[in-house]
Design a protein around this motif. Structure first.
Motif, mmCIF file in Angstrom:
data_model
loop_
_atom_site.group_PDB
_atom_site.id
_atom_site.type_symbol
_atom_site.label_atom_id
_atom_site.label_comp_id
_atom_site.label_asym_id
_atom_site.label_seq_id
_atom_site.Cartn_x
_atom_site.Cartn_y
_atom_site.Cartn_z
ATOM 1 N N VAL A 1 25.967 -49.984 -10.312
ATOM 2 C CA VAL A 1 27.179 -50.778 -10.507
ATOM 3 C C VAL A 1 26.982 -51.566 -11.802
ATOM 4 O O VAL A 1 26.170 -52.482 -11.863
ATOM 5 C CB VAL A 1 27.449 -51.722 -9.319
ATOM 6 N N ALA A 2 27.708 -51.177 -12.836
ATOM 7 C CA ALA A 2 27.650 -51.842 -14.134
ATOM 8 C C ALA A 2 28.820 -52.815 -14.205
ATOM 9 O O ALA A 2 29.937 -52.471 -13.834
ATOM 10 C CB ALA A 2 27.759 -50.812 -15.250
ATOM 11 N N TYR A 3 28.539 -54.027 -14.678
ATOM 12 C CA TYR A 3 29.615 -55.014 -14.707
ATOM 13 C C TYR A 3 29.549 -55.891 -15.944
ATOM 14 O O TYR A 3 28.510 -56.087 -16.544
ATOM 15 C CB TYR A 3 29.598 -55.886 -13.446
ATOM 16 N N GLU A 4 30.723 -56.408 -16.283
ATOM 17 C CA GLU A 4 30.860 -57.455 -17.292
ATOM 18 C C GLU A 4 31.365 -58.679 -16.547
ATOM 19 O O GLU A 4 32.304 -58.575 -15.753
ATOM 20 C CB GLU A 4 31.885 -57.033 -18.349
ATOM 21 N N ALA B 1 31.707 -59.928 -7.165
ATOM 22 C CA ALA B 1 32.370 -58.734 -6.620
ATOM 23 C C ALA B 1 31.430 -57.530 -6.709
ATOM 24 O O ALA B 1 31.344 -56.727 -5.765
ATOM 25 C CB ALA B 1 33.679 -58.469 -7.356
ATOM 26 N N ALA B 2 30.706 -57.407 -7.822
ATOM 27 C CA ALA B 2 29.764 -56.295 -7.984
ATOM 28 C C ALA B 2 28.677 -56.339 -6.909
ATOM 29 O O ALA B 2 28.315 -55.298 -6.343
ATOM 30 C CB ALA B 2 29.135 -56.333 -9.376
ATOM 31 N N GLU B 3 28.157 -57.519 -6.619
ATOM 32 C CA GLU B 3 27.123 -57.649 -5.582
ATOM 33 C C GLU B 3 27.672 -57.252 -4.209
ATOM 34 O O GLU B 3 26.967 -56.628 -3.412
ATOM 35 C CB GLU B 3 26.566 -59.066 -5.551
ATOM 36 N N SER C 1 23.211 -53.552 -9.068
ATOM 37 C CA SER C 1 24.197 -53.982 -10.061
ATOM 38 C C SER C 1 23.465 -54.537 -11.276
ATOM 39 O O SER C 1 22.449 -55.219 -11.140
ATOM 40 C CB SER C 1 25.146 -55.027 -9.477
ATOM 41 N N VAL C 2 23.984 -54.200 -12.455
ATOM 42 C CA VAL C 2 23.363 -54.592 -13.714
ATOM 43 C C VAL C 2 24.472 -54.916 -14.713
ATOM 44 O O VAL C 2 25.429 -54.148 -14.832
ATOM 45 C CB VAL C 2 22.473 -53.461 -14.273
ATOM 46 N N ASP D 1 23.890 -40.744 -8.547
ATOM 47 C CA ASP D 1 24.960 -39.908 -8.007
ATOM 48 C C ASP D 1 26.334 -40.497 -8.280
ATOM 49 O O ASP D 1 27.336 -39.784 -8.255
ATOM 50 C CB ASP D 1 24.770 -39.749 -6.492
ATOM 51 N N LEU D 2 26.362 -41.807 -8.544
ATOM 52 C CA LEU D 2 27.635 -42.500 -8.731
ATOM 53 C C LEU D 2 27.435 -43.680 -9.665
ATOM 54 O O LEU D 2 26.455 -44.417 -9.534
ATOM 55 C CB LEU D 2 28.167 -43.015 -7.384
ATOM 56 N N VAL D 3 28.380 -43.848 -10.582
ATOM 57 C CA VAL D 3 28.442 -45.030 -11.423
ATOM 58 C C VAL D 3 29.702 -45.782 -11.022
ATOM 59 O O VAL D 3 30.760 -45.175 -10.823
ATOM 60 C CB VAL D 3 28.512 -44.668 -12.926
#
Length: 182
Positions: free
Chosen positions: A10-13, A22-24, A39-40, A54-56
């Motif tokens: 899970v890549a987030y800004e 939300a990402a967490e 998440s990063v 398998d998923l981004v």
């Protein structure tokens, strides 16, 4: 494929931590769906990889009806966001990635947006989805939005639980997609 083998990134800004929260929650949902998920922030992913997942999942805050730009991130810093978060946003990160970097074309997208403009005709998730398709990714589902009370947050009541449920749903959809492709 056994669910223990599934990996998600899970890549987030996030300028004010709302999108990070939300990402967490999405990571928790993906874990409930049997994924090893992390998440990063995109600022940390800008120069790393390749990955074998398998998923981004990409998440980004809506700035001026779209993905952030250097000027909108600078404005967030003027409003109190940490300056180190303004260097690179999801838009710039998307321009540097492709499915080969992650070992998968499968991606899911969400955005955060202020609750009082929840029904935006344009938002970060829609822009990100369009740009990601151009880069060769395949969206599992249409982008979804999670609401924040105002620019600085917090997430609106119930949105963390909503994000966790969505994470589990998108994990299940990914697993089904991978099982059908096998």
């Amino acid at each position: 494929m056994s669910t223990a083998e599934l990996q998600a990134l899970v890549a987030y800004e996030s300028m004010f931590d709302n999108t990070a929260h939300a990402a967490e929650a999405i990571v928790k949902g993906l874990q409930k769906a049997g994924f090893e998920a992390h998440s990063v922030p995109v600022t940390s992913l800008a120069s790393t990889g390749p990955f074998d997942v398998d998923l981004v999942v990409l998440d980004a805050p809506t700035h001026a009806f779209s993905l952030s730009r250097p000027a909108t991130r600078a404005d967030a810093v003027r409003q109190g966001a940490p300056a180190e978060r303004a260097g690179i946003g999801a838009r710039e990160w998307i321009a540097t990635i492709n499915p080969e970097r992650f070992g998968t074309p499968l991606i899911a997208v969400f955005d955060t947006r202020v609750a009082e403009v929840r029904r935006l005709p344009l938002a970060a998730g829609l822009t990100a989805a369009r740009l990601l398709r151009r880069r060769g990714f395949r969206l599992l589902r249409k982008p979804v939005a999670f609401l924040v009370e105002d620019t600085r947050g917090p997430l609106s009541a119930g949105e963390e639980a909503h994000a966790e449920r969505w994470g589990q749903m998108i994990g299940d959809a990914c697993r089904d997609e991978l099982d059908n492709a096998a």
